[in-house]
Structures are given as C-alpha cells and as structure tokens.
Scaffold this active site. Sequence first.
Site, short mmCIF file in Angstrom:
data_model
loop_
_atom_site.label_atom_id
_atom_site.label_comp_id
_atom_site.label_asym_id
_atom_site.label_seq_id
_atom_site.Cartn_x
_atom_site.Cartn_y
_atom_site.Cartn_z
N ARG A 96 40.63 23.34 70.87
CA ARG A 96 39.73 24.49 71.07
C ARG A 96 38.29 24.04 70.91
O ARG A 96 37.71 24.06 69.83
CB ARG A 96 40.10 25.60 70.09
CG ARG A 96 41.56 26.04 70.26
CD ARG A 96 42.03 26.99 69.17
NE ARG A 96 43.48 27.13 69.24
CZ ARG A 96 44.21 27.75 68.31
NH1 ARG A 96 43.61 28.28 67.25
NH2 ARG A 96 45.52 27.83 68.44
N TYR A 108 35.89 32.16 67.72
CA TYR A 108 37.25 31.82 67.31
C TYR A 108 38.26 32.79 67.92
O TYR A 108 39.31 32.38 68.42
CB TYR A 108 37.36 31.84 65.78
CG TYR A 108 38.74 31.49 65.26
CD1 TYR A 108 39.24 30.20 65.42
CD2 TYR A 108 39.52 32.43 64.63
CE1 TYR A 108 40.51 29.86 64.95
CE2 TYR A 108 40.79 32.11 64.15
CZ TYR A 108 41.28 30.83 64.32
OH TYR A 108 42.54 30.51 63.86
N ARG A 126 45.54 29.76 73.88
CA ARG A 126 44.91 28.98 72.82
C ARG A 126 45.65 27.68 72.51
O ARG A 126 45.23 26.94 71.63
CB ARG A 126 44.79 29.82 71.55
CG ARG A 126 43.87 31.02 71.71
CD ARG A 126 44.04 32.02 70.58
NE ARG A 126 43.64 31.51 69.28
CZ ARG A 126 42.38 31.43 68.85
NH1 ARG A 126 41.38 31.80 69.65
NH2 ARG A 126 42.09 30.98 67.65
N LYS A 165 58.69 33.87 68.76
CA LYS A 165 57.45 34.07 69.52
C LYS A 165 56.94 32.75 70.08
O LYS A 165 56.92 31.73 69.38
CB LYS A 165 56.37 34.69 68.62
CG LYS A 165 55.03 34.93 69.29
CD LYS A 165 54.05 35.55 68.31
CE LYS A 165 52.73 35.92 68.96
NZ LYS A 165 51.95 34.73 69.38
N HIS A 195 50.32 32.04 73.47
CA HIS A 195 49.37 32.06 72.36
C HIS A 195 47.98 32.50 72.83
O HIS A 195 46.96 32.02 72.33
CB HIS A 195 49.29 30.70 71.68
CG HIS A 195 49.21 30.76 70.18
ND1 HIS A 195 50.32 30.69 69.37
CD2 HIS A 195 48.15 30.91 69.35
CE1 HIS A 195 49.93 30.76 68.09
NE2 HIS A 195 48.62 30.91 68.06
#
Length: 402
Positions: free
Chosen positions: A164, A24, A278, A251, A275
């Site tokens: 993912r 992860y 991701r 962000k 990110h």
Amino acid sequence: MIISAPTDYREAARRRLPRFLFDYIDGGAVTENTMKNNAEALQTTALRQRVLQGVGAPTLETEILGSRWAMPIALGPVGATGMYARRGEVQAARAAAAAGIPYTLSTVSVCPIEEVARGASGELWSQLYVLKDRGYMRNALERAWAAGMKTLVFTVDMPVPGSRYRDRHSGMSGPAATLRQYLQAATHPHWALDVGLLGLPLSFGNIEAYTGRKMSMNDYMGFIGSNFDPSIAWSELEWIRDSWKGKLVIKGLLDPEDARDARRLGADGIIVSNHGGRQLDGAIPTARALPDVVDAVGGDLTVLVDSGVRSGLDVVRMLALGAKGVLLGRAYIYALAAGGQPGVSNLLKLFAADMKVTMTLIGAKSPADITREALDSAAKRSGAELKPKIFLAPKAVGTRSN
C-alpha cells in the site's frame, strides 16, 4: 457540508481526518486498479427495468445465516475503526443495532471485544485473521464467545499485507511516521480533540488484552507486518471449525475452487472479497467473481460479498449477481468519520431508501425476489459478455474465466 447521497460522506471524511488516516481507509494496493475496478464493475452491471409489476411497498427484511436482518447489509470488519471516531467500534455497533443488522468487530480494533459487547445490544460478529500466534487466536475465540458473539468471520486473504504505497506517502508507515502523524493531527483540531484526546486510549484493545502491553499505531503496523502467517493451508484450519461452536464464515475468497475448499472445511458461509482492493492489485473485481462462486457452492453455503459497494443500488446489483447479503467497509467508515453514530445511521437510511426505489423499478418485492432474472439479458449470460470490456486488458492478472 450537506449530505444528500452516501458518496458525500467521503469528502466530509477527507476534510475531518488527518491525511494518514484518510489515506489508510481510502487507499488500495500498488496502483489501486483493483480498488477502482471493484466500483466500476458494479456500475457497469445493468439491471432490467420492469413496469406495472404491482410491487407496492418493497420490504428489505431477509433471513441470513439463521438470523433475521432488517436489510441484506452488515457492517464489515475494519481495522483501527476507533481512530476514525471517538470509540468508533462502539458507535458503529450501536448504529448497526439500531438498523437491525450485524456489526463485525475487527481483530485489530481500538475498542476490545468486551467494551463493544457492553456498549451495543445488536447482533455482533467477531473477525479473526490467520496469525502465527495460535495462542492469540484461541484467546480471541474464547473471548468472543464469552461476549456473546456467535458468528466468526475468518479472514484468509491476508497471508501478508498488500503493498500500500499510499500509506508510505501519507505517514501511516515509513520514515518519521509518528512525527508526521502528530503534525497532521495538529492541523485537524476537531479530530484531535474528539478522537485524539477524548477518544483515549487510542491503542489496540484486542491485542493488548492478550499481550498485556500498550499498542501504538507503529506497533499496530509492526504487528500486521510480522504476525500474519503465509505458511498456513486449509488442512491446518480444521481446529478452527472444531473449536468454534457458532457460525463460521470464511472471508476473502474469489476463486470457485477456494470456495469449494471452504465448503469441505465445514464453513456455514463465505464472503466473496478482494479486501477492497487492498491486497492483490490485479485481482478480479468481486462483482465479476461472484456469479461463478455462487454457481460453485451457493446451494450449500451462504454467499455474502463486499468490495466496491457505495449505494443501495450496488447492494441490489450484488444480490442480482447471486449474493445473499453485502458487507460494507469504506462506505460506513467515511460516514463514521464524518458524523459518528448518527452519520452511520443516516448512511444506512440512505442505502435502504435507495434499495427500495431500485427494487420498485425492477419489480422486486423483497430481497428473495432479486435473482439473476433482474439482470439485463446481456449481463445474465456467462463468459465475456458478463465482463465489461474495460477489464479485458491483455493478460490482466487474476482475470481467468472459470
């Protein structure tokens, strides 16, 4: 395992963690090309070596967003940090405080805002996603302010979770995820005792404080999938700026026009970020996006950056490309998983030592001296020469020039 370099912590974390947790934090979206390119774009950014510059002993101290930092590094927001070490958010925040740098608490943290604020004395930032439940967002803002968090990191690059695939293979999500997680934990007894048992409750404290119900790992993945809001636009975020009295940092920006929108919103700073690779696999690496964003708004906003930073040398490279400071993500989570608070503290010492060596070799006495003049002449030039050929595949997604 002997830790001699920051990158050693990745292998130490892999050995200690159940697979679903290691994958992860270690993985990215789809084929993970953007994640890999983040690091490679930095590694191919050349610096000018200078000699006889009379640097002496460089200082890392700098002022960012009105605060004095011991070095131009902050610990960025990482979801489920408390799954990687016992009450991991508190341990990471204490390491940051000891190092004299800010710590950013994730919306989806294991430890709630109040626990982290009680457990760490340094500068704490609060991170918030764009969520469908505006009541939760307002509650989070109120609780963060009451806990003494005066900087809000508002993450805007996750209207939907990225694809993912590694999480589906590892057991973080997908069929029989809970059973697979228990089986993996059983084969990692040190983690199972230290975190799985002594680190209880392993739930998501910030969300629970609002919903009033326990949140398991599966609930966490479901919350991510169902509560992010792809419909929101810049005009709908004005209430955030109006209701938040502290510093506002946006962000997840890569495009200069988005950075200009953040300026129009009234942000104090932005974080150039994809990110960590991701989200959009095919997005431009942050080291390549950074100079154009700085040119667009750097005179008006504080520009920070993350993604791909693995060493103090990489921090100096990001400063040379225009950032005022760097947020760490994976790098410190590996260290936290491997060694808890002492691991993060040691990692930050390794980064600091690496920065000082690099600064001496490029002739910089302080972070303020690290400008684009520190880049090799080819790296300073705009256009294709700033962009390593490895990233110039035909029609690559997200690689237009600005």
